[in-house]
Design a protein around this motif. Structure first.
Motif, PDB file in Angstrom:
ATOM      1  N   VAL A  42       0.847  -1.182  -0.039  1.00 43.47           N
ATOM      2  CA  VAL A  42       0.242   0.080  -0.116  1.00 43.47           C
ATOM      3  C   VAL A  42       0.806   1.127   0.050  1.00 43.47           C
ATOM      4  O   VAL A  42       0.732   2.392  -0.877  1.00 43.47           O
ATOM      5  N   ALA A  43       1.895   1.383   0.732  1.00 41.27           N
ATOM      6  CA  ALA A  43       2.940   2.527   0.873  1.00 41.27           C
ATOM      7  C   ALA A  43       3.616   2.559  -0.466  1.00 41.27           C
ATOM      8  O   ALA A  43       3.754   3.755  -0.911  1.00 41.27           O
ATOM      9  N   HIS A  44       3.820   1.509  -0.878  1.00 42.09           N
ATOM     10  CA  HIS A  44       4.577   1.420  -2.470  1.00 42.09           C
ATOM     11  C   HIS A  44       3.694   2.064  -3.422  1.00 42.09           C
ATOM     12  O   HIS A  44       3.987   2.879  -4.219  1.00 42.09           O
ATOM     13  N   LEU A  45       2.471   1.641  -3.415  1.00 39.60           N
ATOM     14  CA  LEU A  45       1.508   2.138  -4.417  1.00 39.60           C
ATOM     15  C   LEU A  45       1.294   3.432  -4.095  1.00 39.60           C
ATOM     16  O   LEU A  45       0.861   4.399  -5.269  1.00 39.60           O
ATOM     17  N   MET A  46       0.998   3.986  -2.937  1.00 41.94           N
ATOM     18  CA  MET A  46       0.818   5.542  -2.761  1.00 41.94           C
ATOM     19  C   MET A  46       1.651   6.298  -3.476  1.00 41.94           C
ATOM     20  O   MET A  46       1.524   7.359  -4.110  1.00 41.94           O
ATOM     21  N   TRP A  47       3.073   5.964  -3.389  1.00 42.15           N
ATOM     22  CA  TRP A  47       4.086   6.897  -4.243  1.00 42.15           C
ATOM     23  C   TRP A  47       3.665   6.707  -5.508  1.00 42.15           C
ATOM     24  O   TRP A  47       4.008   7.974  -6.175  1.00 42.15           O
ATOM     25  N   HIS A  48       3.274   5.610  -6.119  1.00 42.81           N
ATOM     26  CA  HIS A  48       3.326   5.580  -7.627  1.00 42.81           C
ATOM     27  C   HIS A  48       1.856   6.206  -8.044  1.00 42.81           C
ATOM     28  O   HIS A  48       1.881   6.311  -9.412  1.00 42.81           O
ATOM     29  N   ILE A  49       1.194   6.400  -7.398  1.00 44.62           N
ATOM     30  CA  ILE A  49      -0.310   6.874  -7.788  1.00 44.62           C
ATOM     31  C   ILE A  49      -0.336   8.546  -7.893  1.00 44.62           C
ATOM     32  O   ILE A  49      -1.146   9.283  -8.226  1.00 44.62           O
ATOM     33  N   LEU A  50       0.755   8.974  -6.934  1.00 46.20           N
ATOM     34  CA  LEU A  50       0.861  10.313  -7.053  1.00 46.20           C
ATOM     35  C   LEU A  50       1.764  10.910  -7.992  1.00 46.20           C
ATOM     36  O   LEU A  50       2.525  10.177  -8.808  1.00 46.20           O
ATOM     37  N   SER A  51       1.573  12.091  -8.625  1.00 53.65           N
ATOM     38  CA  SER A  51       2.306  12.623  -9.813  1.00 53.65           C
ATOM     39  C   SER A  51       3.814  12.950  -9.409  1.00 53.65           C
ATOM     40  O   SER A  51       3.906  13.418  -8.274  1.00 53.65           O
ATOM     41  N   SER A  52       4.746  13.072 -10.275  1.00 55.55           N
ATOM     42  CA  SER A  52       5.979  13.443  -9.958  1.00 55.55           C
ATOM     43  C   SER A  52       6.007  14.676  -9.566  1.00 55.55           C
ATOM     44  O   SER A  52       6.747  15.045  -8.470  1.00 55.55           O
ATOM     45  N   GLU A  53       4.985  15.850  -9.698  1.00 54.26           N
ATOM     46  CA  GLU A  53       5.237  17.071  -9.073  1.00 54.26           C
ATOM     47  C   GLU A  53       4.797  16.981  -7.667  1.00 54.26           C
ATOM     48  O   GLU A  53       5.476  17.583  -6.656  1.00 54.26           O
ATOM     49  N   ARG A  54       3.578  16.182  -7.464  1.00 57.32           N
ATOM     50  CA  ARG A  54       3.328  16.157  -6.090  1.00 57.32           C
ATOM     51  C   ARG A  54       4.378  15.471  -5.112  1.00 57.32           C
ATOM     52  O   ARG A  54       4.504  15.737  -4.238  1.00 57.32           O
ATOM     53  N   ARG A  55       5.074  14.372  -5.592  1.00 62.33           N
ATOM     54  CA  ARG A  55       6.046  13.675  -4.825  1.00 62.33           C
ATOM     55  C   ARG A  55       6.885  14.672  -4.562  1.00 62.33           C
ATOM     56  O   ARG A  55       7.510  14.385  -3.333  1.00 62.33           O
ATOM     57  N   ALA A  56       7.300  15.544  -5.312  1.00 64.77           N
ATOM     58  CA  ALA A  56       8.408  16.559  -5.242  1.00 64.77           C
ATOM     59  C   ALA A  56       8.275  17.443  -3.835  1.00 64.77           C
ATOM     60  O   ALA A  56       9.049  17.901  -3.228  1.00 64.77           O
ATOM     61  N   THR A  57       6.918  17.606  -3.623  1.00 67.95           N
ATOM     62  CA  THR A  57       6.715  18.678  -2.539  1.00 67.95           C
ATOM     63  C   THR A  57       6.023  18.097  -1.394  1.00 67.95           C
ATOM     64  O   THR A  57       5.305  18.535  -0.423  1.00 67.95           O
ATOM     65  N   LEU A  58       6.058  16.474  -1.279  1.00 73.19           N
ATOM     66  CA  LEU A  58       5.440  15.838  -0.021  1.00 73.19           C
ATOM     67  C   LEU A  58       6.392  16.407   1.193  1.00 73.19           C
ATOM     68  O   LEU A  58       7.532  16.464   1.220  1.00 73.19           O
ATOM     69  N   THR A  59       5.509  16.849   2.155  1.00 70.39           N
ATOM     70  CA  THR A  59       6.267  17.005   3.478  1.00 70.39           C
ATOM     71  C   THR A  59       6.469  16.042   4.336  1.00 70.39           C
ATOM     72  O   THR A  59       6.040  14.970   4.078  1.00 70.39           O
ATOM     73  N   PRO A  60       7.429  15.953   5.273  1.00 72.58           N
ATOM     74  CA  PRO A  60       7.689  14.788   6.150  1.00 72.58           C
ATOM     75  C   PRO A  60       6.418  14.497   6.926  1.00 72.58           C
ATOM     76  O   PRO A  60       6.312  13.131   7.052  1.00 72.58           O
ATOM     77  N   PRO A  61       5.582  15.217   7.539  1.00 71.75           N
ATOM     78  CA  PRO A  61       4.387  14.724   8.283  1.00 71.75           C
ATOM     79  C   PRO A  61       3.494  13.940   6.888  1.00 71.75           C
ATOM     80  O   PRO A  61       2.756  12.734   7.145  1.00 71.75           O
ATOM     81  N   GLU A  62       3.463  14.491   5.779  1.00 71.38           N
ATOM     82  CA  GLU A  62       2.615  13.831   4.845  1.00 71.38           C
ATOM     83  C   GLU A  62       3.368  12.407   4.589  1.00 71.38           C
ATOM     84  O   GLU A  62       2.855  11.191   4.300  1.00 71.38           O
ATOM     85  N   ILE A  63       4.651  12.064   4.334  1.00 70.60           N
ATOM     86  CA  ILE A  63       5.268  11.076   3.984  1.00 70.60           C
ATOM     87  C   ILE A  63       4.945  10.162   5.471  1.00 70.60           C
ATOM     88  O   ILE A  63       4.734   8.975   4.985  1.00 70.60           O
ATOM     89  N   GLY A  64       5.285  10.668   6.598  1.00 71.26           N
ATOM     90  CA  GLY A  64       4.996   9.824   7.755  1.00 71.26           C
ATOM     91  C   GLY A  64       3.385   9.111   7.809  1.00 71.26           C
ATOM     92  O   GLY A  64       3.333   7.971   8.049  1.00 71.26           O
ATOM     93  N   MET A  65       2.531  10.025   7.536  1.00 68.04           N
ATOM     94  CA  MET A  65       1.156   9.541   7.670  1.00 68.04           C
ATOM     95  C   MET A  65       0.922   8.627   6.603  1.00 68.04           C
ATOM     96  O   MET A  65       0.225   7.718   6.797  1.00 68.04           O
ATOM     97  N   LEU A  66       1.502   8.778   5.300  1.00 70.35           N
ATOM     98  CA  LEU A  66       1.283   7.854   4.078  1.00 70.35           C
ATOM     99  C   LEU A  66       1.798   6.471   4.595  1.00 70.35           C
ATOM    100  O   LEU A  66       1.150   5.439   4.717  1.00 70.35           O
ATOM    101  N   VAL A  67       2.770   6.416   5.055  1.00 71.10           N
ATOM    102  CA  VAL A  67       3.467   5.111   5.493  1.00 71.10           C
ATOM    103  C   VAL A  67       3.013   4.523   6.702  1.00 71.10           C
ATOM    104  O   VAL A  67       2.719   3.333   6.623  1.00 71.10           O
ATOM    105  N   LEU A  68       2.644   5.158   7.629  1.00 71.94           N
ATOM    106  CA  LEU A  68       2.188   4.673   8.854  1.00 71.94           C
ATOM    107  C   LEU A  68       0.510   4.336   8.775  1.00 71.94           C
ATOM    108  O   LEU A  68       0.180   3.207   9.310  1.00 71.94           O
ATOM    109  N   SER A  69      -0.123   5.231   7.960  1.00 78.94           N
ATOM    110  CA  SER A  69      -1.495   4.522   7.724  1.00 78.94           C
ATOM    111  C   SER A  69      -1.530   3.380   6.873  1.00 78.94           C
ATOM    112  O   SER A  69      -2.558   2.382   7.096  1.00 78.94           O
TER     113      SER A  69
END
Length: 315
Positions: A85-112
């Protein structure tokens, strides 16, 4: 777009690699590309370390002991599911949005990705408690009196010392199957209730108190830059089992505010909670492959124009 193979460890996830880049000062989420300061990099390093600890030492083992065996008829909910699920989260995001992911966004994505189904895990004691006569399972599963009486009769038969051994084994098997079916119904709904997540986090806190050297403090793991995002993480996980329109509904406790604001402050950064909740929902749905899904179910649910040998890509 073909999705690459899922990494075997949490630190190999692209989301975590991005967080590592923040910690090393090699990337920034700031719109003007301002280099990160020492405190920001330190906060990113702390979050990176804590995520790895809580996933490897806690969530992975919890997910591996999901015991409602009737759920195996549907899809797997083990540690691989969290990584996928965490792996797929990254790949469904656009490259532009990946570049602006904040640390708490990354944390909440992986932890959720790892927390959302952890409530399906039941210990032997919890299983017994859920099947007890005074449990609210009977109310939520809408079990009628006839079914309850049948289960009671099966339990009495198992305890009958005069019962022939072959028949006893048959009755025990029937009782076990009936109980597992009930637990599956109960767990499907109950695992994503706020109360269940609170209960689970409380259990992890108790594990930490008993073994502080090995089990990390979950309160520290669910925070960034000294600011907790625990409550919002729970809210995101609760939403994955609700209708999709909850993503745009209003906060019932704060009139005029969205339930999932797109600029929720966490420490020195902000979090797009709507994005996190939507990514969890979509990635959870997309984790549907031969490894996780029984072949019979996979055969009947894939598009009719596809054969089981065909390559399936997510566009």
């Amino acid at each position: 777009m073909k999705i690459p193979e899922t990494p075997s460890t949490v630190e190999q996830l692209d989301l975590m690699k991005r967080l590592e880049q923040h910690a090393e000062g090699q990337a920034t989420w700031l719109p003007d590309t301002t280099p990160l300061g020492t405190n920001s990099k330190k906060a990113c390093r702390q979050l990176h370390t804590q995520i790895i600890k809580i996933v490897d030492r806690v969530f992975a083992s919890i997910l591996d002991r999901v015991t409602a065996r009737e759920l195996d008829t549907f899809t797997m909910h083990d540690r691989r599911h969290g990584l996928k699920v965490a792996h797929l989260m990254w790949h469904i995001l656009s490259s532009e949005r990946r570049a602006t992911l904040t640390p708490p966004e990354i944390g909440m994505l992986v932890l959720s990705a790892h927390l959302h189904d952890a409530g399906m895990a039941l210990s032997k004691e919890q299983r017994t408690a859920r099947l007890a006569p005074n449990s609210d399972l009977w109310e939520f599963a809408e079990v009628n009196d006839t079914v309850k009486r049948s289960l009671d009769n099966l339990r009495l038969s198992v305890q009958d010392s005069t019962l022939a051994e072959p028949k006893r084994r048959r009755v025990e098997a029937e009782l076990f199957q009936a109980e597992e079916a009930l637990l599956a119904l109960d767990t499907r709904d109950r695992h994503a209730r706020r109360e269940r997540y609170v209960e689970l986090i409380s259990e992890i806190t108790q594990y930490h108190d008993k073994d502080r050297a090995r089990i990390p403090d979950i309160e520290e793991c669910l925070s960034f830059d000294g600011d907790s995002f625990k409550e919002k993480l729970v809210e995101v996980c609760v939403s994955h089992n609700q209708d999709a329109d909850v993503l745009v509904e209003q906060d019932k406790e704060n009139f005029g505010h969205p339930r999932f604001p797109r600029d929720y402050p966490v420490g020195s950064s902000t979090t797009d909670l709507q994005l996190v909740a939507a990514a969890l929902r979509l990635a959870d749905i997309l984790d549907f492959d031969r490894e996780r899904t029984p072949s019979v179910l996979f055969h009947y649910l894939i598009p009719g124009s596809l054969r089981l040998g065909d390559e399936i890509r997510v566009g």
